[in-house]
Design a protein around this motif. Structure first.
Motif, PDB file in Angstrom:
ATOM      1  N   GLU A  35       0.814  -1.213   0.000  1.00 39.97           N
ATOM      2  CA  GLU A  35       0.000   0.000   0.000  1.00 39.97           C
ATOM      3  C   GLU A  35       0.849   1.264   0.000  1.00 39.97           C
ATOM      4  O   GLU A  35       0.317   2.373   0.079  1.00 39.97           O
ATOM      5  CB  GLU A  35      -0.924   0.004   1.231  1.00 39.97           C
ATOM      6  CG  GLU A  35      -1.898  -1.178   1.242  1.00 39.97           C
ATOM      7  CD  GLU A  35      -2.656  -1.272   2.563  1.00 39.97           C
ATOM      8  OE1 GLU A  35      -2.255  -0.578   3.528  1.00 39.97           O
ATOM      9  OE2 GLU A  35      -3.642  -2.043   2.625  1.00 39.97           O
ATOM     10  N   ARG A  36       2.190   1.102  -0.067  1.00 43.45           N
ATOM     11  CA  ARG A  36       3.046   2.295   0.000  1.00 43.45           C
ATOM     12  C   ARG A  36       4.375   2.058  -0.708  1.00 43.45           C
ATOM     13  O   ARG A  36       4.749   0.921  -0.979  1.00 43.45           O
ATOM     14  CB  ARG A  36       3.296   2.688   1.462  1.00 43.45           C
ATOM     15  CG  ARG A  36       3.912   1.586   2.300  1.00 43.45           C
ATOM     16  CD  ARG A  36       3.736   1.832   3.801  1.00 43.45           C
ATOM     17  NE  ARG A  36       4.153   0.678   4.591  1.00 43.45           N
ATOM     18  CZ  ARG A  36       5.346   0.548   5.161  1.00 43.45           C
ATOM     19  NH1 ARG A  36       6.238   1.523   5.038  1.00 43.45           N
ATOM     20  NH2 ARG A  36       5.645  -0.524   5.868  1.00 43.45           N
ATOM     21  N   ILE A  37       5.058   3.149  -1.005  1.00 42.37           N
ATOM     22  CA  ILE A  37       6.367   3.126  -1.639  1.00 42.37           C
ATOM     23  C   ILE A  37       7.430   3.369  -0.574  1.00 42.37           C
ATOM     24  O   ILE A  37       7.270   4.208   0.324  1.00 42.37           O
ATOM     25  CB  ILE A  37       6.463   4.207  -2.736  1.00 42.37           C
ATOM     26  CG1 ILE A  37       5.373   3.985  -3.798  1.00 42.37           C
ATOM     27  CG2 ILE A  37       7.844   4.189  -3.386  1.00 42.37           C
ATOM     28  CD1 ILE A  37       5.488   2.680  -4.544  1.00 42.37           C
ATOM     29  N   PRO A  42      12.599   3.797  -4.937  1.00 39.34           N
ATOM     30  CA  PRO A  42      11.281   3.767  -5.602  1.00 39.34           C
ATOM     31  C   PRO A  42      10.783   2.335  -5.808  1.00 39.34           C
ATOM     32  O   PRO A  42      10.634   1.864  -6.934  1.00 39.34           O
ATOM     33  CB  PRO A  42      11.551   4.474  -6.930  1.00 39.34           C
ATOM     34  CG  PRO A  42      12.989   4.187  -7.206  1.00 39.34           C
ATOM     35  CD  PRO A  42      13.677   4.199  -5.872  1.00 39.34           C
ATOM     36  N   VAL A  43      10.523   1.647  -4.714  1.00 34.76           N
ATOM     37  CA  VAL A  43      10.010   0.276  -4.756  1.00 34.76           C
ATOM     38  C   VAL A  43       8.840   0.154  -3.795  1.00 34.76           C
ATOM     39  O   VAL A  43       8.723   0.908  -2.820  1.00 34.76           O
ATOM     40  CB  VAL A  43      11.110  -0.749  -4.379  1.00 34.76           C
ATOM     41  CG1 VAL A  43      12.227  -0.742  -5.407  1.00 34.76           C
ATOM     42  CG2 VAL A  43      11.657  -0.492  -2.974  1.00 34.76           C
TER      43      VAL A  43
END
Length: 490
Positions: A35-37, A42-43
């Motif tokens: 639900e988040r980076i 940037p993964v």
């Protein structure tokens, strides 16, 4: 292979002792939510919900055999770390004999970790060794097989190119199998199949067959060419190619090729279907079945497995249910002539070779069955034209037939070698031949080509006549005479 023979085979599975040699591994699955980076890169961040570890590689062949009730033993090389010890413990808990396992401090036990989130696989992490095992380990494994070969009915080899199955080990195992009369069945990998030369049977899929033969498979002709190329390269008597939704094809050096259509009704996941095929083929050959009969069972099992999600096994009860269902499908083989004409036109467009034969088949006997089996081997499908009761009375007299056309049709349709059956009322099948236009007209060798009704017609459109050898002394008339003689004397 009829329903009773299949049931007898299933009853014998607990008596089978099978040795599996190959690359063992662990399949780890990590399921989570994303639900988040990550603020670090940037993964996506995966919040783990649950984890699962299963036997993979050759372990899935073992799972299939254990589920079928066979006694299974394994030979392989593992790393001596925690994963290797856990894998051995898992095998022992399943009742698998592990005396053939070797441990090597320099090897890593194969472990494939799959990260899944949002209903898809996001990443796979592999930890493994791919270096060939040492000459000393090769000899230890070969010696284990040599000393214990007499305890097994079949040897199954599952190659994932992780270094255990060296050419030296494979050739030693194949030689031991030949010496002891044990089938050695191999699920191969890679481009060079020469290391498998002399095996009883290889079971590559279509893509693997393309890769190893160098022949692009686009139709039946190129499949045949690829198979023949491989058989020459690897000195094989028999090759079996699994073709996913198109079923299984068996190629023999004597030219008696057999194509089995898929038994699957719905395909959800083909993962592990090859392992199921290898397991059933090996068990079948170990039980003394002919390769074609073992392949039919394997094809039935694969049809069950691909209807499940994930790498799966098939149970004896599922096989029993599938066999019973096939028995109910006997009615579906019996067709009217117009419906059959349409069905054969569809099969012909698919490149299938259609064989036709005809007869009365009153009091079915072994001569009939052997004749029909040989006729089926001439092509991809066998259509039987069955004389009606009225036509038999005109041909053989008012006391025949002994068995009604309804009963004869259902008994014959239960034979796996017959694909379709049609009842005809004429004295000869000439009208039926003109409608169905088979590629091959098969008749018994008691005929000569000149006396076969329909020969000119079939040859006029490019077909041919084949005469099939008969079993001497087997005929309905002989059976009737023996019965009458015995009862008169009694």
């Amino acid at each position: 292979m009829d329903q009773i023979q299949m049931e007898n085979f299933l009853d014998r599975l607990p008596e089978l002792r099978v040795l599996v040699i190959g690359d063992l591994m662990l399949d780890e699955y990590v399921w989570g939510r994303t639900e988040r980076i990550s603020p670090e890169a940037p993964v996506q961040v995966v919040d783990v919900v649950r984890e699962d570890i299963r036997l993979g590689g050759a372990g899935n062949v073992i799972n299939n055999l254990v589920t079928l009730g066979c006694e299974v033993h394994v030979a392989s090389v593992l790393g001596d770390g925690q994963d290797g010890l856990w894998l051995r413990q898992c095998l022992e808990e399943k009742g698998v004999g592990t005396a053939g396992l070797l441990f090597d401090a320099l090897r890593t036990t194969s472990r494939k970790t799959r990260i899944l989130a949002a209903h898809q696989q996001m990443l796979r992490i592999d930890r493994e060794s791919r270096e060939p095992i040492s000459a000393a380990q090769e000899e230890q494994l070969a010696d284990f097989v040599r000393r214990h070969a007499g305890e097994f009915q079949a040897i199954l080899v599952s190659d994932y190119l992780k270094g255990v199955l060296t050419e030296g080990l494979l050739q030693a195992v194949i030689a031991i199998g030949k010496e002891r009369g044990l089938p050695v069945v191999i699920d191969p990998k890679g481009r060079d199949y020469r290391k498998y030369r002399g095996a009883t049977l290889l079971t590559p899929n279509r893509k693997e067959t393309e890769t190893a033969s160098g022949v692009s498979i686009v139709d039946e002709e190129s499949l045949h060419r690829a198979a023949r190329t491989l058989m020459e390269q690897v000195e094989l008597e028999t090759l079996m190619v699994t073709r996913s939704e198109e079923g299984i094809s068996i190629f023999s050096r004597d030219g008696g090729d057999v194509h089995l259509p898929t038994e699957a009704r719905e395909v959800f996941d083909v993962t592990g279907a090859g392992d199921t095929v290898l397991s059933l083929i090996g068990a079948g050959l170990g039980a003394g079945l002919a390769i074609e009969d073992a392949a039919r069972l394997a094809n039935l099992a694969a049809g069950i497995v691909v209807g499940k999600v994930g790498t799966s096994t098939v149970t004896v009860e599922e096989l029993r249910q599938a066999i019973a269902l096939r028995g109910q499908e006997v009615d579906a083989k019996i067709k009217g002539r117009e419906e059959l004409k349409h069905l054969l036109e569809v099969e012909r467009r698919r490149g299938k070779t259609i064989v036709f034969t005809n007869g009365c088949f009153d009091l079915l006997h072994v001569g009939h069955v052997k004749y029909l089996q040989q006729a089926r081997r001439l092509g991809d499908m066998l259509v039987l034209g069955l004389n009606s009761d009225a036509s038999i009375r005109r041909l053989k007299g008012p006391n025949r037939p002994l068995i009604s056309e309804h009963e004869r049709a259902h008994i014959l349709a239960a034979l796996s070698c017959i694909d379709y059956l049609v009842v005809f009322d004429e004295d000869t099948p000439l009208e039926l031949l003109g409608l169905l236009r088979p590629d091959i007209l098969a008749k018994g060798a008691d005929y000569t080509p000149d006396t076969v009704v329909g020969r000119d017609l079939v040859e006029s459109y490019g077909g041919r006549v084949e005469l099939v050898p008969l079993v001497d002394g087997r005929s309905t008339t002989n059976i009737i005479e023996r019965i009458l003689d015995r009862y008169e004397k009694g």
